[in-house]
Design a protein around this motif. Structure first.
Motif, short mmCIF file in Angstrom:
data_model
loop_
_atom_site.label_atom_id
_atom_site.label_comp_id
_atom_site.label_asym_id
_atom_site.label_seq_id
_atom_site.Cartn_x
_atom_site.Cartn_y
_atom_site.Cartn_z
N CYS A 1 0.67 -1.19 -0.02
CA CYS A 1 0.05 -0.01 -0.01
C CYS A 1 0.91 1.37 -0.16
N ARG A 2 1.85 1.19 0.70
CA ARG A 2 2.96 2.41 0.91
C ARG A 2 3.58 2.67 -0.54
N ASP A 3 4.08 1.55 -1.28
CA ASP A 3 4.60 1.67 -2.58
C ASP A 3 3.57 2.04 -3.72
N ARG A 4 2.25 1.62 -3.65
CA ARG A 4 1.53 1.95 -4.69
C ARG A 4 1.18 3.37 -5.14
N ALA A 5 1.60 3.58 -6.29
CA ALA A 5 1.21 5.04 -6.74
C ALA A 5 -0.22 5.48 -6.74
N PRO A 6 -0.32 6.97 -6.41
CA PRO A 6 -1.61 7.30 -6.44
C PRO A 6 -2.28 7.38 -7.86
N GLU A 7 -3.65 7.38 -7.98
CA GLU A 7 -4.22 7.59 -9.35
C GLU A 7 -3.75 8.88 -9.84
N PRO A 8 -3.44 8.92 -11.11
CA PRO A 8 -3.24 10.34 -11.59
C PRO A 8 -4.51 10.95 -11.76
N THR A 9 -4.26 12.40 -11.59
CA THR A 9 -5.35 13.28 -11.64
C THR A 9 -5.47 14.08 -12.86
N PRO A 10 -6.28 13.94 -13.69
CA PRO A 10 -6.78 14.79 -15.10
C PRO A 10 -5.85 15.86 -15.00
N PRO A 11 -5.26 16.42 -16.08
CA PRO A 11 -4.78 17.84 -16.00
C PRO A 11 -5.96 18.87 -16.32
N ALA A 12 -5.63 20.17 -15.78
CA ALA A 12 -6.65 21.11 -15.79
C ALA A 12 -6.86 21.64 -17.47
N ALA A 13 -7.78 21.39 -17.67
CA ALA A 13 -8.54 22.09 -19.25
C ALA A 13 -9.85 22.16 -19.30
N GLU A 14 -10.32 22.90 -20.24
CA GLU A 14 -11.57 23.35 -20.66
C GLU A 14 -11.74 23.55 -22.06
N PHE A 15 -12.80 23.32 -22.58
CA PHE A 15 -12.84 23.17 -24.16
C PHE A 15 -14.28 22.77 -24.79
N LEU A 16 -14.58 23.08 -25.92
CA LEU A 16 -15.76 22.55 -26.57
C LEU A 16 -15.39 21.77 -27.81
N VAL A 17 -16.23 20.91 -27.92
CA VAL A 17 -16.27 20.03 -28.98
C VAL A 17 -17.41 20.10 -29.77
N ALA A 18 -17.42 20.26 -31.10
CA ALA A 18 -18.43 20.42 -31.83
C ALA A 18 -18.30 18.98 -32.50
N ALA A 19 -19.59 18.29 -32.56
CA ALA A 19 -19.77 16.98 -33.42
C ALA A 19 -21.21 16.93 -33.82
N GLY A 20 -21.24 16.88 -35.08
CA GLY A 20 -22.57 16.70 -35.64
C GLY A 20 -23.41 18.16 -35.13
N ASP A 21 -24.72 17.61 -34.80
CA ASP A 21 -25.34 18.97 -34.45
C ASP A 21 -25.34 19.22 -32.97
N SER A 22 -24.63 18.50 -32.19
CA SER A 22 -24.10 18.86 -30.73
C SER A 22 -23.01 19.39 -30.53
N SER A 23 -23.02 20.00 -29.01
CA SER A 23 -21.71 20.46 -28.60
C SER A 23 -21.46 19.96 -27.33
N TYR A 24 -20.18 19.59 -27.03
CA TYR A 24 -19.71 19.08 -25.48
C TYR A 24 -19.02 19.94 -24.98
N TRP A 25 -19.29 20.44 -23.75
CA TRP A 25 -18.69 21.22 -22.86
C TRP A 25 -17.64 20.36 -21.89
N VAL A 26 -16.33 20.29 -22.04
CA VAL A 26 -15.67 19.57 -21.15
C VAL A 26 -14.54 20.40 -20.09
N ARG A 27 -14.74 19.94 -18.85
CA ARG A 27 -13.98 20.59 -17.83
C ARG A 27 -13.26 19.31 -17.06
N THR A 28 -11.93 19.77 -16.86
CA THR A 28 -11.08 18.70 -16.19
C THR A 28 -10.08 19.29 -15.34
N GLY A 29 -9.67 18.55 -14.32
CA GLY A 29 -8.67 18.97 -13.58
C GLY A 29 -9.00 18.61 -11.95
#
Length: 458
Positions: free
Chosen positions: A24-52
């Protein structure tokens, strides 16, 4: 009397207890997603993504049936409204393309067509006793005349939008007519864009000459082949006339390309267009701005591939489809600093298409990747991802964030026709839900649907 295990057994017990603690002491912690914010256009929809770290759970993804573009750093909603000019005995429906600034709420027309209003005015003059229908009032099941114009939205490349309009005209007297028009409009002004305005007079003349030559060569080759029944096909091909204003912009490789669509007229040709092969265009300033939102193509790192440097657009009709990337284990990639956004084509069989949709691409999986190659799955898309707009805190402040949240919230209240609308040509007697509202706050918005499938007549 207490039991005391032998020294050897006691040592083994202590070692067994210590191993899990050390693990347990040697197990690496789960990585955290880097901080980012963006919009993805796909077809007739948009996806608003926030991470971090600031995001609950590390990842937040919101989807809305809304089509967004960015002009001068400001987000704009693109949508289509339907205007009804019908009478009891005549059906007149038209559509208009608008853009709305999310922050100010200001709206502007970016594409309109006067065909249907002009025919409605002529009908009113000829039939003074037939008054326009009121809101929610039904007309005749079989009107004596009808005219409908339907608009489909194509690719957004920087400040330019591809538009296709289809007119289905059934006059009271005379033969029915059908018309397809393609155009590229400037979202900033709402004006059609000429090729010369994009690439300059000299390059524009060379491109037009190459397109005309390609059309004439293709037509001559087709006319030279006379299979059984070929006389009618030859006659139809002779009714296609090159139009330098009928084109679409696409992104393929490291440079923009233009695809000309030659419209037909008359028997066996009207309502069709002949697409020519894409022609490369010079990459001017407008292209540099457009390319910032487009993906690069890379080999799938899971197959040991390396990143490629060429830009490839993943939108409909661009040549960089998800299906072609899947065949070569290619993915679309957008990068900002140490953060990558990947769109991987799904290996599983494609999901069932929505009613009225034919997006010309396979489903994809949206993935976030950090500099250490850790990945987080963001969303499964039923169409290819087309554009990514990065939202930087320096330019995307609280006012813009509140406006975007409001737009996503309002979009969730749109009725089902927004994402399920089908633009099949209407015939006399078929009436759509009535909508007279000409501005962004109005009801009756319809979907930004893919371009109409067009082909040469058989």
């Amino acid at each position: 009397m207490p039991y005391h295990p032998p020294p050897a057994l006691r040592a083994l017990l202590l070692l067994a207890l210590a191993v899990p603690v050390a693990a347990c002491r040697d197990r690496a912690p789960e990585p955290t997603p880097p901080a980012a914010e963006f919009l993805v256009a796909a077809g007739d929809s948009s996806y608003w993504v926030r991470t971090g770290p600031e995001v609950d759970g590390g990842v937040e993804v919101r989807r809305a049936p809304i089509l967004l573009a960015r002009l001068g750093g400001r987000l704009q909603e693109l949508y289509v409204t339907e205007e009804d000019y019908s009478f009891y005995d005549a059906l007149f429906l038209s559509q208009t393309v608008w853009r709305r600034d999310l922050v100010t709420g200001d709206s502007a027309v970016v594409f309109g067509d006067a065909t249907v209003p002009r025919l409605a005015l002529a009908y009113a003059r000829e039939h003074p006793d037939d008054v326009p229908l009121e809101e929610d009032e039904d007309g005749a099941d079989e009107p004596v005349a009808s005219a409908t114009l339907e608009v489909s939205l194509g690719d957004v490349l920087g400040p330019y939008l591809g538009v296709e309009s289809y007119a289905d005209l059934h006059p009271e007297r005379g033969a029915e007519r059908h018309r397809v028009r393609r155009a590229v409009v400037d979202l900033r002004t709402g004006a059609p864009v000429s090729l010369a305005a994009l690439v300059g007079d000299s390059a524009g003349r060379r491109t037009l000459a190459a397109a005309r030559a390609a059309f004439e060569a293709a037509r001559d080759s087709a006319l030279a082949v006379r299979p059984p029944g070929g006389r009618r096909a030859a006659a139809a091909l002779s009714r296609f006339t090159f139009d330098e204003r009928s084109f679409a912009l696409v992104a393929d490789g490291a440079a923009p390309r233009v695809v000309f669509y030659v419209p037909g007229a008359g028997e066996d040709a009207e309502g069709f267009v002949l697409p020519l092969a894409p022609i490369a265009l010079p990459a001017g300033r407008w292209w540099r701005d457009a390319a910032a939102a487009l993906p690069r193509d890379e080999a799938d790192a899971r197959d040991g591939g390396r990143r490629a440097s060429g830009t490839r657009h993943a939108s409909r009709g661009s040549g960089g489809t998800a299906a072609s990337r899947a065949a070569g284990r290619r993915v679309a990639r957008w990068s900002r600093g140490p953060v990558d956004v990947l769109a991987r084509p799904m290996v599983a069989p494609p999901t069932r298409r929505r009613a009225g949709r034919d997006d010309g691409g396979e489903p994809t999986v949206l993935v976030l990747r950090d500099a250490a190659a850790h990945e987080w799955t963001l969303a499964a898309l039923d169409v290819p991802a087309e554009r990514v707009y990065w939202l930087d805190r320096a330019t995307f402040g609280p006012e813009a964030r509140a406006a975007l949240a409001r737009a996503f919230r309002d979009a969730s209240l749109y009725d089902g026709t927004y994402s399920l609308v089908s633009h099949a040509p209407r015939r006399p007697g078929r009436r759509a839900p009535r909508s007279r509202a000409p501005h962004a706050a109005a009801t009756g918005r319809t979907a930004a649907t893919p371009l109409r499938s067009t082909a040469a007549p058989r």
